[in-house]
Design a protein around this motif. Structure first.
Motif, PDB file in Angstrom:
ATOM      1  N   GLY A  26      16.937  -6.561   7.370  1.00 34.50           N
ATOM      2  CA  GLY A  26      17.875  -6.765   6.269  1.00 34.50           C
ATOM      3  C   GLY A  26      17.995  -8.179   5.782  1.00 34.50           C
ATOM      4  N   SER A  27      17.158  -9.119   6.295  1.00 31.96           N
ATOM      5  CA  SER A  27      17.305 -10.511   5.862  1.00 31.96           C
ATOM      6  C   SER A  27      16.009 -11.079   5.319  1.00 31.96           C
ATOM      7  CB  SER A  27      17.833 -11.376   7.018  1.00 31.96           C
ATOM      8  OG  SER A  27      16.970 -11.232   8.137  1.00 31.96           O
ATOM      9  N   ASN A  28      15.044 -11.378   6.189  1.00 27.69           N
ATOM     10  CA  ASN A  28      13.791 -11.978   5.730  1.00 27.69           C
ATOM     11  C   ASN A  28      13.070 -11.050   4.757  1.00 27.69           C
ATOM     12  OD1 ASN A  28      14.269 -14.125   7.444  1.00 27.69           O
ATOM     13  ND2 ASN A  28      13.163 -13.174   9.156  1.00 27.69           N
ATOM     14  N   MET A  29      12.659 -11.600   3.627  1.00 23.10           N
ATOM     15  CA  MET A  29      11.980 -10.807   2.607  1.00 23.10           C
ATOM     16  C   MET A  29      10.706 -11.510   2.178  1.00 23.10           C
ATOM     17  SD  MET A  29      15.231  -9.595   0.281  1.00 23.10           S
ATOM     18  CE  MET A  29      14.240  -8.436  -0.639  1.00 23.10           C
ATOM     19  N   GLY A  30       9.752 -10.734   1.687  1.00 20.57           N
ATOM     20  CA  GLY A  30       8.523 -11.343   1.233  1.00 20.57           C
ATOM     21  C   GLY A  30       7.693 -10.399   0.385  1.00 20.57           C
ATOM     22  N   GLN A  31       6.573 -10.898  -0.125  1.00 19.69           N
ATOM     23  CA  GLN A  31       5.640 -10.094  -0.908  1.00 19.69           C
ATOM     24  C   GLN A  31       4.228 -10.455  -0.495  1.00 19.69           C
ATOM     25  OE1 GLN A  31       6.357  -9.862  -5.099  1.00 19.69           O
ATOM     26  NE2 GLN A  31       4.284  -9.174  -5.580  1.00 19.69           N
ATOM     27  N   HIS A  32       3.363  -9.439  -0.434  1.00 25.16           N
ATOM     28  CA  HIS A  32       1.994  -9.645  -0.015  1.00 25.16           C
ATOM     29  C   HIS A  32       1.101  -8.664  -0.762  1.00 25.16           C
ATOM     30  CE1 HIS A  32      -1.400 -10.617   2.541  1.00 25.16           C
ATOM     31  NE2 HIS A  32      -1.579  -9.328   2.808  1.00 25.16           N
ATOM     32  N   TRP A  33      -0.083  -9.107  -1.177  1.00 27.07           N
ATOM     33  CA  TRP A  33      -1.044  -8.234  -1.848  1.00 27.07           C
ATOM     34  C   TRP A  33      -2.065  -7.745  -0.826  1.00 27.07           C
ATOM     35  CZ3 TRP A  33      -1.265  -6.275  -6.739  1.00 27.07           C
ATOM     36  CH2 TRP A  33      -0.372  -6.811  -7.679  1.00 27.07           C
ATOM     37  N   LEU A  34      -2.198  -6.434  -0.709  1.00 26.55           N
ATOM     38  CA  LEU A  34      -3.247  -5.841   0.112  1.00 26.55           C
ATOM     39  C   LEU A  34      -4.420  -5.528  -0.802  1.00 26.55           C
ATOM     40  CD1 LEU A  34      -4.271  -4.654   2.799  1.00 26.55           C
ATOM     41  CD2 LEU A  34      -3.123  -2.504   2.184  1.00 26.55           C
ATOM     42  N   LEU A  35      -5.544  -6.224  -0.615  1.00 22.90           N
ATOM     43  CA  LEU A  35      -6.664  -6.141  -1.550  1.00 22.90           C
ATOM     44  C   LEU A  35      -7.863  -5.397  -0.973  1.00 22.90           C
ATOM     45  CD1 LEU A  35      -6.544  -9.817  -2.873  1.00 22.90           C
ATOM     46  CD2 LEU A  35      -5.370  -7.804  -3.777  1.00 22.90           C
ATOM     47  N   THR A  36      -7.807  -5.080   0.307  1.00 25.04           N
ATOM     48  CA  THR A  36      -8.918  -4.393   0.958  1.00 25.04           C
ATOM     49  C   THR A  36      -8.369  -3.214   1.759  1.00 25.04           C
ATOM     50  OG1 THR A  36      -8.733  -5.902   2.831  1.00 25.04           O
ATOM     51  CG2 THR A  36     -10.327  -6.477   1.107  1.00 25.04           C
ATOM     52  N   LYS A  37      -9.275  -2.441   2.339  1.00 30.37           N
ATOM     53  CA  LYS A  37      -8.840  -1.278   3.131  1.00 30.37           C
ATOM     54  C   LYS A  37      -8.050  -1.725   4.360  1.00 30.37           C
ATOM     55  CE  LYS A  37     -11.402   2.204   1.170  1.00 30.37           C
ATOM     56  NZ  LYS A  37     -11.368   3.653   1.091  1.00 30.37           N
ATOM     57  N   THR A  38      -8.437  -2.853   4.957  1.00 30.63           N
ATOM     58  CA  THR A  38      -7.795  -3.345   6.168  1.00 30.63           C
ATOM     59  C   THR A  38      -7.599  -4.850   6.056  1.00 30.63           C
ATOM     60  OG1 THR A  38      -8.887  -1.628   7.474  1.00 30.63           O
ATOM     61  CG2 THR A  38      -7.953  -3.471   8.688  1.00 30.63           C
ATOM     62  N   ALA A  39      -6.418  -5.307   6.488  1.00 30.31           N
ATOM     63  CA  ALA A  39      -6.124  -6.736   6.474  1.00 30.31           C
ATOM     64  C   ALA A  39      -5.118  -7.040   7.582  1.00 30.31           C
ATOM     65  CB  ALA A  39      -5.574  -7.164   5.119  1.00 30.31           C
ATOM     66  N   SER A  40      -4.882  -8.301   7.805  1.00 33.76           N
ATOM     67  CA  SER A  40      -3.895  -8.736   8.794  1.00 33.76           C
ATOM     68  C   SER A  40      -2.956  -9.726   8.124  1.00 33.76           C
ATOM     69  CB  SER A  40      -4.590  -9.388   9.993  1.00 33.76           C
ATOM     70  OG  SER A  40      -3.635  -9.780  10.949  1.00 33.76           O
ATOM     71  N   TYR A  41      -1.659  -9.574   8.442  1.00 31.21           N
ATOM     72  CA  TYR A  41      -0.660 -10.436   7.807  1.00 31.21           C
ATOM     73  C   TYR A  41       0.388 -10.789   8.855  1.00 31.21           C
ATOM     74  CZ  TYR A  41       2.625 -12.138   4.239  1.00 31.21           C
ATOM     75  OH  TYR A  41       3.477 -12.906   3.478  1.00 31.21           O
ATOM     76  N   GLU A  42       0.322 -11.988   9.340  1.00 30.64           N
ATOM     77  CA  GLU A  42       1.131 -12.418  10.477  1.00 30.64           C
ATOM     78  C   GLU A  42       2.636 -12.240  10.286  1.00 30.64           C
ATOM     79  OE1 GLU A  42       1.676 -13.824  14.342  1.00 30.64           O
ATOM     80  OE2 GLU A  42      -0.161 -13.249  13.294  1.00 30.64           O
ATOM     81  N   PRO A  43       3.204 -12.527   9.109  1.00 33.50           N
ATOM     82  CA  PRO A  43       4.665 -12.365   8.957  1.00 33.50           C
ATOM     83  C   PRO A  43       5.176 -10.951   9.192  1.00 33.50           C
ATOM     84  CG  PRO A  43       3.798 -13.755   7.214  1.00 33.50           C
ATOM     85  CD  PRO A  43       2.613 -13.190   7.936  1.00 33.50           C
ATOM     86  N   MET A  44       4.315  -9.954   9.149  1.00 33.39           N
ATOM     87  CA  MET A  44       4.767  -8.578   9.385  1.00 33.39           C
ATOM     88  C   MET A  44       4.734  -8.210  10.864  1.00 33.39           C
ATOM     89  SD  MET A  44       3.404  -6.324   6.165  1.00 33.39           S
ATOM     90  CE  MET A  44       4.082  -6.606   4.518  1.00 33.39           C
TER      91      MET A  44
END
Length: 948
Positions: free
Chosen positions: A587-605
């Motif tokens: 309910g606090s930290n918010m963000g936006q990320h583009w997934l451009l491939t079938k598989t990716a890694s995104y540390e903030p998640m």
């Protein structure tokens, strides 16, 4: 978070969709803005020197001649038409309603040719003195070549005029014809509508040209890009009024009839032309308003104030769109007219918008909140088209999605402006996004946009008026607006409208203008708008995004309701999307990320303790799944503190069915509308699959415990059902409370609805039933009653002069548990003297919703489908709506085999439409069978555990 009602925690969690099995709720029964086409055949009218288009010129073998192709050649371009029409509102000596007409069109020759092709369908032409069906002259001193011969190509709907010489490039010509046709009741082209006033039958001559029926009224170049100016004159009886797109210039009395001439229209497409002759009256905006607004309809409806609400909201909506588009309304007047017989919800004819009465009229004493919401959203949808669609028009029907999807999207913005306390924008996810998901998860879905040569015939064009075009189109444009921001989106629209006014475009023209505006902003995109959006509009379906919070990995996969189904439609993008992911943690930290491939890694998640929620407000057109640990954290949050407010969010995903059911356990604490509405919509799939099985009893018992507190809550806050809930969304949720309580057997619910209904039966002139609750009360009281209750409801339906009331009774009558009454109702449904043709689909599908009525409808439909499709709302959308509605409960191998046999019978018929709907029904049935086999035992066991 919007104003007006509190959005509780379950909006961010429980609306994830109640599980893998309930991923898809029932198919939408109708798309209010769908279009119907003309009858296949028309009775020829014999007469002196008359030739009917029903007698085609035939060739011995298929040819590649221009007249055998469905698209017009690009040799001629219309400039303006002069059309005079005289509809007869009384039967002629042959027992027919007819119209006669004279039409001339000025066109310019763009390429040298000795051939004129002009659309004509179901018209009978008078031979000229040269014994041809048309007369050709030159304009501006040009001499015209003589006509060699004329004939009619019925299949492609052309009048073919072969010339002895060639037309000259750059020169203009005038083509003149005289004709007549039938003013039939088929709800397409130039047709008639009927109603009774003070015991006297009244006849209305009206139109529905979209998509390809202007050719039924007069010869014309009937394609969207063939824009022209129309000069129209209508002859009509004394005591009637004539309306068209332009303002009437002059009405004269030539002793036999009145003659009304109209101002020339703006340059526009043929499908936007409209004209009406009737005895209607109107209310209008005050003289000081800079736009003349008139609401037209039956005298009784107008005089009892049913058009007042439409008049009150039209001017604010027009001003809102002038501001939104930053473009002045391009016409001097806005007429809106309610017709007793109309196939679609409404039609955006430029300057003369036509509606079903249900879509324009509102009676505060009878209509419900839902009726009022429907009126304002339909009006907003149609008025949005005055710019987007009418001022700037798609080049061809393959881009229909942009036209209708856009109007669907911005209708929520305009309605929110007109009624700011309703928070109507928050309902778009329920009403549009979910609806699109249901159809787009099938392998028989289709891309939003296709190549022009893939959409050629009238039947192929008709098929585009579907859920994908309207609802997915709206969802995709909403997503685009969200990641661009609304201001960039609106500025791009303004530039688009300004550059292409009175012309035609393709969808990439809009992307170009949006890209130009975005280039001057701070919004950073991973690719061009064209590259991003092509992945969403040129391939069908949508992804399910799976987020693993343990590792931070993100994957996307084409979501299918039947995962083993074979996708045989190739995609240049290999079913991979550029996905805009919005997310928050605890309910606090918010963000936006583009997934451009079938598989990716995104540390903030990545997280071990916080819950993570993605696709906030469901602005992205995709579903979300998580690792089991995150699901557990979300469930814990849901059940421990469901009053913590978060953004509106609605999901569905591939998860264990018992985990999905666990998301409903908190509902007994929930009092808000949107969580309950979403839960009910998803649980509807459980009812559909289990209402004929042993699971139904335990399901009722479990849900009875969940809804009982909500039922009791509304009993208290309404002082034992004597008052209306004060909050707007509570008024909606009261309907859910009573409906679900009666459905699950909550004590006192059936007695309450029967009490109200019996009071009404004792005094038919004064109904004690609250307007918002009428649908629920009618259905449950008639279900609990017998023939006396049904006959009373039928009598009230026949006597009703208010469309909203008639529609509620149309549904309520389908709820009876008596098979013989349902069979009688089915017979009534195909008698146009008892139920209007526009309502046949609704009546039949309503009966199919009834667990007792469904097998009766299936047998009835198989026995009568050819008669129904030939004699009623002919066309693929009508047929598709019936197939979807009738088969949505199918979930056994036997039903699948019946459906496949029907497919074989249909394929052997002469009908060229409908196969797509049958294929979708077969796919849905297979998915239902698979889901039951995998989940029935688990659901049964879980429900039994809850009762221990």
């Amino acid at each position: 978070m919007g104003k007006g009602f509190y959005i509780s925690k379950p909006l961010g969690i429980v609306l994830f969709g109640l599980g893998a099995g309930a991923v898809l709720t029932i198919f939408a029964l109708s798309v209010v803005y769908a279009q119907e086409k003309w009858k296949n055949e028309v009775n020829a009218i014999d007469g002196t020197r008359m030739v009917t288009t029903a007698a085609p010129h035939r060739t011995s073998a298929p040819s590649n001649e221009p007249w055998d192709k469905y698209r017009l050649p690009d040799a001629l371009l219309p400039e303006y038409y002069n059309v005079t029409l005289w509809p007869r509102l009384v039967l002629d000596e042959r027992g027919m309603y007819i119209f006669t007409g004279k039409s001339g069109v000025a066109f310019t020759c763009m390429k040298e040719t000795n051939l004129i092709l002009i659309h004509s369908n179901e018209l009978n032409f008078t031979l000229t003195s040269e014994m041809h069906h048309a007369k050709l002259t030159g304009l501006g001193g040009t001499s015209a070549p003589a006509i060699l011969k004329t004939w009619f190509q019925t299949q492609t709907q052309f009048m073919v005029i072969q010339l002895k010489g060639k037309l000259q490039v750059g020169k203009s010509y005038w083509l003149y014809t005289e004709f007549h046709g039938e003013l039939s009741d088929d709800l397409g082209g130039f047709y008639r509508s009927e109603y009774t006033e003070n015991g006297v039958k009244k006849v209305v001559a009206t139109t529905q040209m979209q998509p390809t029926a202007a050719r039924n009224a007069f010869p014309c170049f009937d394609e969207p890009s063939m824009k022209a100016i129309f000069h129209l004159t209508l002859l009509h009886p004394r005591g009637t009024v004539a309306l068209s797109n332009g303002m009437d210039k002059k009405t004269t009395d030539n002793q036999e009839v009145l003659q009304t001439r109209f101002e020339p229209t703006q340059k526009m497409s043929t499908y936007l032309l409209a004209f009406v002759v009737s005895e209607f009256t109107n209310i209008r905006s005050p003289p000081e308003a800079n736009i003349l607004i008139r609401i037209w309809g039956r005298r009784e409806a107008i005089e009892t104030g049913q058009g007042d609400y439409a008049l009150n909201v039209t001017f604010p909506i027009l001003k809102y769109f002038e501001n939104y588009y930053n473009t002045t309304y391009p016409l001097s007047k806005s007429d809106q007219i309610a017709l007793p017989d109309f196939a679609a919800g409404a039609m955006e004819n430029w300057g003369l918008v036509t509606y079903r009465e249900l879509s324009l009229f509102y009676d505060p004493n009878v209509s419900s909140n839902e009726d009022k919401e429907w009126v304002v959203t339909v009006i907003t949808h149609e008025l949005a088209h005055m710019w987007f669609g009418n001022l700037v028009t798609m080049r061809w029907w393959n881009d229909l999605w942009l036209n209708e999807g856009f109007a669907n999207y911005v209708s929520y913005l305009g309605a929110d402006y007109a009624e700011p306390t309703w928070n109507i924008k928050d309902l778009m996810v329920l009403q549009q996004v979910q609806r699109a998901f249901e159809v787009d998860a099938l392998v028989s879905s289709h891309p939003l946009s296709s190549q022009e040569d893939e959409v050629i015939t009238p039947d192929q064009i008709d098929l585009l008026f579907d859920t994908i075009t309207y609802s997915k189109g709206a969802a995709i444009l909403r997503m685009l607006s969200e990641f661009l921001t609304e201001s960039i989106f609106a500025n791009g629209l303004h530039n688009y409208l300004h550059e292409y006014a009175y012309n035609n475009t393709v969808y990439t023209d809009l992307w170009k203008k949006l890209q130009e505006v975005n280039a001057d902003s701070s919004i950073q995109l991973p690719a061009s708008i064209n590259e991003i959006m092509n992945r969403w509009i040129l391939q069908m379906g949508f992804p399910v995004v799976t987020i693993d919070t343990r590792t931070g990995s993100i994957t996307q996969q084409h979501f299918l309701i039947h995962p083993e189904a074979v996708v045989d439609k190739p995609s240049d993008y290999n079913y991979e999307w550029f996905v805009p992911i919005t997310w928050m943690k605890s309910g606090s930290n918010m963000g936006q990320h583009w997934l451009l491939t079938k598989t990716a890694s995104y540390e903030p998640m990545k997280t071990d303790t916080d819950w993570l929620l993605a696709n906030l407000n469901v602005t992205g057109y995709y579903r979300v799944n998580y690792d089991p640990q995150n699901w557990e954290r979300l469930l814990i949050q849901l059940n421990s503190d469901h009053k913590v407010g978060v953004s509106l969010s609605l999901k569905a995903q591939i998860i264990n069915i018992t985990l999905a059911l666990r998301t409903t356990k908190y509902l007994y604490k929930e009092k808000e509308y949107i969580p309950w509405e979403s839960a009910i919509r998803n649980l509807q799939y459980f009812f559909l699959m289990f209402d004929r099985t042993e699971v139904y009893g335990p399901l009722q018992t479990y849900l009875r415990g969940e809804v009982q507190p909500l039922f009791d809550h509304f009993k208290v806050i309404t002082s034992n059902w004597t008052q209306k809930p004060p909050r707007y969304m509570d008024q909606y949720n009261q309907i859910n409370a009573i409906s679900m309580a009666c459905k699950t057997g909550v004590k006192g619910c059936s007695e309450l609805t029967r009490m109200w209904y019996r009071q009404w039966m004792k005094n038919p002139d004064t109904s004690p039933i609250p307007s918002n609750l009428k649908v629920t009360v009618y259905c449950n009281a008639i279900a609990a009653g017998g023939v006396e209750e049904w006959d009373f409801g039928w009598q009230m339906f026949k006597n009703s002069t208010i469309a909203a009331e008639a529609e509620k009774l149309l549904y309520g009558l389908s709820c009876t548990k008596e098979p013989w009454l349902l069979n009688r109702y089915l017979e009534y449904s195909i008698d146009p003297n008892l139920i209007r043709k526009q309502d046949i689909t609704y009546a039949i599908v309503y009966i199919a919703d009834n667990v007792i009525g469904q097998p009766l409808v299936w047998d009835f439909f198989r026995a009568n489908w050819e008669y129904i499709t030939k004699n009623f709302e002919d066309g693929p959308f009508f047929f598709g709506g019936l197939i979807k509605g009738i088969t949505k409960k199918f979930s056994t191998e036997f039903e699948l085999q019946q459906l496949q046999r029907f497919q074989e019978d249909f394929a052997a018929s002469n009908f060229s439409f409908g196969m797509q709907a049958i294929e979708q029904a077969i796919e849905q049935t297979k998915a239902n069978i698979k889901w039951i086999s995998e989940n029935k035992a688990q659901v049964m066991n879980w429900l039994i555990e809850q009762s221990d």
